[in-house]
Design an enzyme around this catalytic site. Structure first.
Site, PDB file in Angstrom:
ATOM      1  N   ASP A   1       0.792  -1.257   0.038  1.00 56.57           N
ATOM      2  CA  ASP A   1      -0.126  -0.052  -0.006  1.00 56.57           C
ATOM      3  C   ASP A   1       0.941   1.214  -0.016  1.00 56.57           C
ATOM      4  O   ASP A   1       2.015   1.212   0.437  1.00 56.57           O
ATOM      5  CB  ASP A   1      -0.831  -0.202   1.218  1.00 56.57           C
ATOM      6  CG  ASP A   1      -2.068   1.053   1.282  1.00 56.57           C
ATOM      7  OD1 ASP A   1      -2.345   1.485  -0.289  1.00 56.57           O
ATOM      8  OD2 ASP A   1      -2.624   1.210   2.077  1.00 56.57           O
TER       9      ASP A   1
ATOM     10  N   ASN B   1     -10.762  -2.707  -5.838  1.00 58.12           N
ATOM     11  CA  ASN B   1     -10.076  -1.670  -6.757  1.00 58.12           C
ATOM     12  C   ASN B   1     -10.643  -1.173  -8.199  1.00 58.12           C
ATOM     13  O   ASN B   1     -10.174  -0.352  -8.739  1.00 58.12           O
ATOM     14  CB  ASN B   1      -8.436  -1.926  -7.090  1.00 58.12           C
ATOM     15  CG  ASN B   1      -7.538  -2.190  -5.782  1.00 58.12           C
ATOM     16  OD1 ASN B   1      -6.871  -3.053  -5.727  1.00 58.12           O
ATOM     17  ND2 ASN B   1      -7.853  -1.229  -5.122  1.00 58.12           N
TER      18      ASN B   1
HETATM   19  C1  FPP Z   1      -1.753   0.208  -3.324  1.00 64.26           C
HETATM   20  O1  FPP Z   1      -1.391   1.479  -3.365  1.00 64.26           O
HETATM   21  C2  FPP Z   1      -1.450  -0.496  -4.428  1.00 64.26           C
HETATM   22  C3  FPP Z   1      -2.317  -1.035  -5.475  1.00 64.26           C
HETATM   23  C4  FPP Z   1      -3.631  -1.074  -5.396  1.00 64.26           C
HETATM   24  C5  FPP Z   1      -1.663  -1.560  -6.655  1.00 64.26           C
HETATM   25  C6  FPP Z   1      -0.478  -2.457  -6.501  1.00 64.26           C
HETATM   26  C7  FPP Z   1       0.139  -2.838  -7.791  1.00 64.26           C
HETATM   27  C8  FPP Z   1       1.234  -2.862  -8.365  1.00 64.26           C
HETATM   28  C9  FPP Z   1       2.378  -2.551  -7.473  1.00 64.26           C
HETATM   29  C10 FPP Z   1       1.536  -3.242  -9.633  1.00 64.26           C
HETATM   30  C11 FPP Z   1       1.354  -4.862  -9.621  1.00 64.26           C
HETATM   31  C12 FPP Z   1       2.584  -5.278 -10.445  1.00 64.26           C
HETATM   32  C13 FPP Z   1       2.580  -6.693 -10.446  1.00 64.26           C
HETATM   33  C14 FPP Z   1       3.881  -7.323 -11.025  1.00 64.26           C
HETATM   34  C15 FPP Z   1       1.664  -7.635  -9.878  1.00 64.26           C
HETATM   35  P1  FPP Z   1      -2.509   2.585  -3.511  1.00 64.26           P
HETATM   36  O2  FPP Z   1      -2.722   3.006  -4.985  1.00 64.26           O
HETATM   37  O3  FPP Z   1      -3.875   2.295  -2.559  1.00 64.26           O
HETATM   38  O4  FPP Z   1      -1.861   3.918  -2.713  1.00 64.26           O
HETATM   39  P2  FPP Z   1      -2.445   4.901  -1.989  1.00 64.26           P
HETATM   40  O5  FPP Z   1      -3.233   4.429  -0.700  1.00 64.26           O
HETATM   41  O6  FPP Z   1      -1.401   5.858  -1.275  1.00 64.26           O
HETATM   42  O7  FPP Z   1      -3.369   5.742  -2.566  1.00 64.26           O
END
Ligand code: FPP
Length: 240
Positions: free
Chosen positions: A26, A74
């Site tokens: 996250d 998501n």
């Molecule tokens: C959470 O951060 C992250 C996600 C919802 C997406 C994670 C996906 C990747 C890192 C790419 C996937 C790649 C592979 C190879 C599997 P957030 O966007 O919720 O962060 P925030 O809470 O700060 O907004």
């Protein structure tokens, strides 16, 4: 995962590592916003960090890691962010499938994969097929995954089977059949919740929360978390 350069810190006992480590990645969005970058740059940096941390985990000798990459919730995000995440996953699998095979690493995906774009499921199926006999380590990615949906899906399958089940029978109906429960779950970015991740499987997992955003979470942070895990007494409901 080419060069094994993972530094091992002195306090870490390599004989008492979790067998299955799960990570709720996250903070990608906040990492990017803090730098004046678009959110997708945070996911790109997060993706690069999957590569680095997987190498660290591999070098430490942990047998299994699961990354929470995309939840059933998501889909509420803007379309360009979702497409960006899917592109990253697809490109990552295409880029690294040979390397995983070479390193004897099995790659697995679980979640409602059939509802994802076809080119993405194709890239997932390719790497799963290619690495299915690999033995040194397993890397799982939960994609379009929700713990409640997983349980509901299993219950519906059980009803169709019209037979009372024991735990083993029920676990066979989960996406994670054949996977051990996670011993240790790390969530980055300071949020202290589990957000519908592996609800059934995490019944006795040790939880660890760190304020560090996922793209900045490094080998040192990983080992700090693992040292913390090694201080825990796991009783599984017993008294000692
Ligand atoms: C959470 O951060 C992250 C996600 C919802 C997406 C994670 C996906 C990747 C890192 C790419 C996937 C790649 C592979 C190879 C599997 P957030 O966007 O919720 O962060 P925030 O809470 O700060 O907004």
């Amino acid at each position: 995962m080419n060069n094994s350069s993972t530094k091992i810190y002195r306090k870490l006992d390599l004989s008492r590592l979790p067998k299955h480590l799960a990570i709720i990645m996250d903070g990608n969005g906040r990492w990017a916003t803090k730098r004046g970058l678009p959110r997708n740059m945070g996911h790109k940096a997060g993706c690069e960090n999957i590569k680095r941390i997987t190498q660290n985990i591999y070098d430490l000798g942990i047998e299994m890691v699961t990354f929470f990459a995309f939840s059933t919730e998501n889909w509420k995000r803007p379309k360009d962010e979702i497409d960006g995440i899917f592109n990253l996953i697809r490109d990552y699998m295409n880029e690294y499938k040979d390397e995983y095979l070479e390193k004897d690493v099995k790659v697995m995906f679980f979640g409602e994969l059939k509802d994802l774009p076809q080119d993405l499921t194709k890239a997932m199926e390719d790497i799963m097929e290619k690495t299915k006999n690999c033995k040194k380590m397993t890397v799982n990615f939960a994609v379009n995954y929700g713990g409640r949906s997983e349980i509901l899906r299993a219950v519906n399958k059980a009803i169709k089977g019209r037979k009372e089940l024991d735990f083993n029978g029920f676990e066979e109906l989960l996406y994670t059949r054949n996977l051990p429960d996670p011993d240790f779950v790390i969530r980055t970015s300071g949020e202290m919740r589990i957000s519908n991740f592996m609800l059934y499987q995490m019944a006795y997992s040790e939880l660890y929360f760190t304020k560090t955003y996922w793209p900045s979470f490094n080998n040192k942070d990983l080992q700090h978390a693992l040292i913390n895990f090694q201080k825990r007494k796991r009783r599984f409901g017993n008294i000692k």
